[in-house]
Design a protein around this motif. Structure first.
Motif, PDB file in Angstrom:
ATOM      1  N   PHE A  39      17.457 -46.194  81.536  1.00 32.89           N
ATOM      2  CA  PHE A  39      17.730 -44.957  82.271  1.00 32.89           C
ATOM      3  C   PHE A  39      18.190 -45.247  83.715  1.00 32.89           C
ATOM      4  O   PHE A  39      17.675 -44.645  84.658  1.00 32.89           O
ATOM      5  CB  PHE A  39      16.487 -44.049  82.311  1.00 32.89           C
ATOM      6  CG  PHE A  39      15.782 -43.872  80.996  1.00 32.89           C
ATOM      7  CD1 PHE A  39      16.324 -43.069  80.007  1.00 32.89           C
ATOM      8  CD2 PHE A  39      14.567 -44.499  80.751  1.00 32.89           C
ATOM      9  CE1 PHE A  39      15.661 -42.898  78.790  1.00 32.89           C
ATOM     10  CE2 PHE A  39      13.901 -44.334  79.542  1.00 32.89           C
ATOM     11  CZ  PHE A  39      14.456 -43.528  78.564  1.00 32.89           C
ATOM     12  N   LYS A  44      13.948 -41.439  85.680  1.00 37.23           N
ATOM     13  CA  LYS A  44      13.218 -42.148  84.624  1.00 37.23           C
ATOM     14  C   LYS A  44      13.479 -43.650  84.646  1.00 37.23           C
ATOM     15  O   LYS A  44      13.013 -44.365  83.763  1.00 37.23           O
ATOM     16  CB  LYS A  44      13.620 -41.590  83.253  1.00 37.23           C
ATOM     17  CG  LYS A  44      13.185 -40.171  83.027  1.00 37.23           C
ATOM     18  CD  LYS A  44      13.566 -39.732  81.632  1.00 37.23           C
ATOM     19  CE  LYS A  44      13.082 -38.326  81.349  1.00 37.23           C
ATOM     20  NZ  LYS A  44      13.328 -37.921  79.969  1.00 37.23           N
ATOM     21  N   ILE A  86       7.708 -40.491  79.902  1.00 38.19           N
ATOM     22  CA  ILE A  86       8.544 -41.059  78.855  1.00 38.19           C
ATOM     23  C   ILE A  86       7.654 -41.447  77.677  1.00 38.19           C
ATOM     24  O   ILE A  86       6.658 -42.145  77.845  1.00 38.19           O
ATOM     25  CB  ILE A  86       9.317 -42.302  79.358  1.00 38.19           C
ATOM     26  CG1 ILE A  86      10.150 -41.955  80.589  1.00 38.19           C
ATOM     27  CG2 ILE A  86      10.203 -42.847  78.255  1.00 38.19           C
ATOM     28  CD1 ILE A  86      10.831 -43.144  81.224  1.00 38.19           C
ATOM     29  N   THR A  87       8.029 -41.024  76.479  1.00 40.66           N
ATOM     30  CA  THR A  87       7.245 -41.340  75.288  1.00 40.66           C
ATOM     31  C   THR A  87       7.648 -42.700  74.729  1.00 40.66           C
ATOM     32  O   THR A  87       8.710 -43.238  75.069  1.00 40.66           O
ATOM     33  CB  THR A  87       7.466 -40.279  74.191  1.00 40.66           C
ATOM     34  OG1 THR A  87       8.829 -40.363  73.740  1.00 40.66           O
ATOM     35  CG2 THR A  87       7.137 -38.881  74.686  1.00 40.66           C
ATOM     36  N   ARG A  88       6.813 -43.219  73.856  1.00 46.08           N
ATOM     37  CA  ARG A  88       7.090 -44.484  73.172  1.00 46.08           C
ATOM     38  C   ARG A  88       8.444 -44.397  72.451  1.00 46.08           C
ATOM     39  O   ARG A  88       9.248 -45.329  72.510  1.00 46.08           O
ATOM     40  CB  ARG A  88       5.969 -44.793  72.196  1.00 46.08           C
ATOM     41  CG  ARG A  88       6.215 -46.025  71.367  1.00 46.08           C
ATOM     42  CD  ARG A  88       5.123 -46.214  70.298  1.00 46.08           C
ATOM     43  NE  ARG A  88       5.090 -47.602  69.953  1.00 46.08           N
ATOM     44  CZ  ARG A  88       4.305 -48.509  70.494  1.00 46.08           C
ATOM     45  NH1 ARG A  88       3.439 -48.157  71.407  1.00 46.08           N
ATOM     46  NH2 ARG A  88       4.365 -49.765  70.139  1.00 46.08           N
ATOM     47  N   GLU A  89       8.693 -43.291  71.758  1.00 52.61           N
ATOM     48  CA  GLU A  89       9.942 -43.121  71.012  1.00 52.61           C
ATOM     49  C   GLU A  89      11.150 -43.123  71.941  1.00 52.61           C
ATOM     50  O   GLU A  89      12.198 -43.667  71.597  1.00 52.61           O
ATOM     51  CB  GLU A  89       9.905 -41.816  70.192  1.00 52.61           C
ATOM     52  CG  GLU A  89       8.922 -41.823  69.034  1.00 52.61           C
ATOM     53  CD  GLU A  89       7.459 -41.671  69.453  1.00 52.61           C
ATOM     54  OE1 GLU A  89       7.176 -41.111  70.550  1.00 52.61           O
ATOM     55  OE2 GLU A  89       6.584 -42.129  68.694  1.00 52.61           O
ATOM     56  N   GLN A  90      11.016 -42.515  73.125  1.00 47.33           N
ATOM     57  CA  GLN A  90      12.118 -42.513  74.086  1.00 47.33           C
ATOM     58  C   GLN A  90      12.397 -43.924  74.598  1.00 47.33           C
ATOM     59  O   GLN A  90      13.550 -44.313  74.747  1.00 47.33           O
ATOM     60  CB  GLN A  90      11.804 -41.579  75.262  1.00 47.33           C
ATOM     61  CG  GLN A  90      11.875 -40.109  74.900  1.00 47.33           C
ATOM     62  CD  GLN A  90      11.393 -39.223  76.045  1.00 47.33           C
ATOM     63  OE1 GLN A  90      10.372 -39.486  76.673  1.00 47.33           O
ATOM     64  NE2 GLN A  90      12.152 -38.158  76.292  1.00 47.33           N
ATOM     65  N   TYR A  91      11.327 -44.692  74.874  1.00 41.69           N
ATOM     66  CA  TYR A  91      11.514 -46.082  75.296  1.00 41.69           C
ATOM     67  C   TYR A  91      12.253 -46.866  74.210  1.00 41.69           C
ATOM     68  O   TYR A  91      13.229 -47.556  74.485  1.00 41.69           O
ATOM     69  CB  TYR A  91      10.171 -46.771  75.568  1.00 41.69           C
ATOM     70  CG  TYR A  91       9.668 -46.636  76.979  1.00 41.69           C
ATOM     71  CD1 TYR A  91      10.276 -47.308  78.032  1.00 41.69           C
ATOM     72  CD2 TYR A  91       8.556 -45.861  77.264  1.00 41.69           C
ATOM     73  CE1 TYR A  91       9.803 -47.201  79.323  1.00 41.69           C
ATOM     74  CE2 TYR A  91       8.066 -45.748  78.561  1.00 41.69           C
ATOM     75  CZ  TYR A  91       8.695 -46.419  79.582  1.00 41.69           C
ATOM     76  OH  TYR A  91       8.229 -46.307  80.866  1.00 41.69           O
ATOM     77  N   ALA A  93      14.092 -45.857  71.665  1.00 37.44           N
ATOM     78  CA  ALA A  93      15.461 -45.385  71.464  1.00 37.44           C
ATOM     79  C   ALA A  93      16.381 -45.878  72.575  1.00 37.44           C
ATOM     80  O   ALA A  93      17.514 -46.305  72.316  1.00 37.44           O
ATOM     81  CB  ALA A  93      15.488 -43.857  71.389  1.00 37.44           C
ATOM     82  N   GLU A  94      15.904 -45.851  73.817  1.00 40.16           N
ATOM     83  CA  GLU A  94      16.734 -46.296  74.940  1.00 40.16           C
ATOM     84  C   GLU A  94      16.939 -47.810  74.921  1.00 40.16           C
ATOM     85  O   GLU A  94      18.014 -48.298  75.257  1.00 40.16           O
ATOM     86  CB  GLU A  94      16.120 -45.852  76.270  1.00 40.16           C
ATOM     87  CG  GLU A  94      16.953 -46.199  77.481  1.00 40.16           C
ATOM     88  CD  GLU A  94      18.325 -45.529  77.526  1.00 40.16           C
ATOM     89  OE1 GLU A  94      19.161 -45.967  78.350  1.00 40.16           O
ATOM     90  OE2 GLU A  94      18.587 -44.580  76.763  1.00 40.16           O
ATOM     91  N   ARG A  97      19.574 -48.368  72.252  1.00 38.35           N
ATOM     92  CA  ARG A  97      20.882 -47.935  72.748  1.00 38.35           C
ATOM     93  C   ARG A  97      21.448 -48.932  73.748  1.00 38.35           C
ATOM     94  O   ARG A  97      22.605 -49.317  73.691  1.00 38.35           O
ATOM     95  CB  ARG A  97      20.759 -46.543  73.404  1.00 38.35           C
ATOM     96  CG  ARG A  97      22.116 -45.933  73.758  1.00 38.35           C
ATOM     97  CD  ARG A  97      22.002 -44.841  74.801  1.00 38.35           C
ATOM     98  NE  ARG A  97      21.543 -45.308  76.088  1.00 38.35           N
ATOM     99  CZ  ARG A  97      22.277 -46.022  76.964  1.00 38.35           C
ATOM    100  NH1 ARG A  97      23.507 -46.356  76.666  1.00 38.35           N
ATOM    101  NH2 ARG A  97      21.774 -46.410  78.111  1.00 38.35           N
TER     102      ARG A  97
END
Length: 180
Positions: A39, A44, A86-91, A93-94, A97
């Motif tokens: 991010f 973030k 920030i959630t585990r899934e967001q970490y 996924a990022e 990516r």
């Protein structure tokens, strides 16, 4: 590392700056660990350390005779700077990516300069010499825009490093105690 110099036939072929060659480090067998910023330029903004990487590159010969490659990467990551919103899934996924973007950017940059940084030609030679003989030119296979067919990334997000005794995500439990 600030840059990489590509040498071919005892001549300097190209200098790759760090922002271009980052994807190369992720598929290099000598990769040990490195950090990546997630991010960037936002509130973030966070940093993670990537380590314990396993890479598999598979040549795929299509019906039309064209050879393309799939890159599969499994990597562990630890959060260096934690952000509460920030959630585990967001970490995860990022991280995926970001890794895919770096690999794709490196491939596109080197492919345009006729540099086989991912060693696709060598890999095809070892796995399917008949196909390699059919398509090689001067010992190398031609690299096209779509030679890199897919990039699959699996991320296992670990502890925060400094805070091993406290879980960083509620569903994680106390993984840090297992390592003591």
């Amino acid at each position: 590392m600030e840059s990489v110099t590509i040498i071919s036939n005892n001549k300097i072929k190209e200098f790759l700056p760090k922002n271009v060659m980052n994807g190369g480090r992720l598929v290099n067998k000598d990769f040990v660990r490195d950090s990546v910023t997630l991010f960037p330029g936002t509130k973030k903004d966070a940093s993670v350390v990537l380590y314990d990487k396993k890479t598999e590159i598979t040549p795929i010969t299509e019906r039309n005779g064209k050879v393309r490659f799939d890159v599969n990467l499994k990597i562990k990551a630890s959060v260096e700077m934690m952000k509460n919103d920030i959630t585990r899934e967001q970490y995860e996924a990022e991280i995926k990516r970001s890794i895919k973007k770096e690999i794709k950017k490196t491939y596109q940059y080197t492919q345009k300069r006729d540099i086989d940084l991912f060693k696709f030609s060598k890999l095809l030679y070892r796995k399917d010499i008949e196909t390699w003989k059919r398509i090689e030119r001067e010992g190398m296979i031609p690299l096209e825009d779509d030679t890199l067919r897919s990039i699959w990334v699996e991320v296992e997000l670990q502890d925060t490093g400094k805070q091993k005794l406290s879980p960083i995500f509620e569903e994680q439990g106390d993984k840090g105690l297992e390592n003591q």
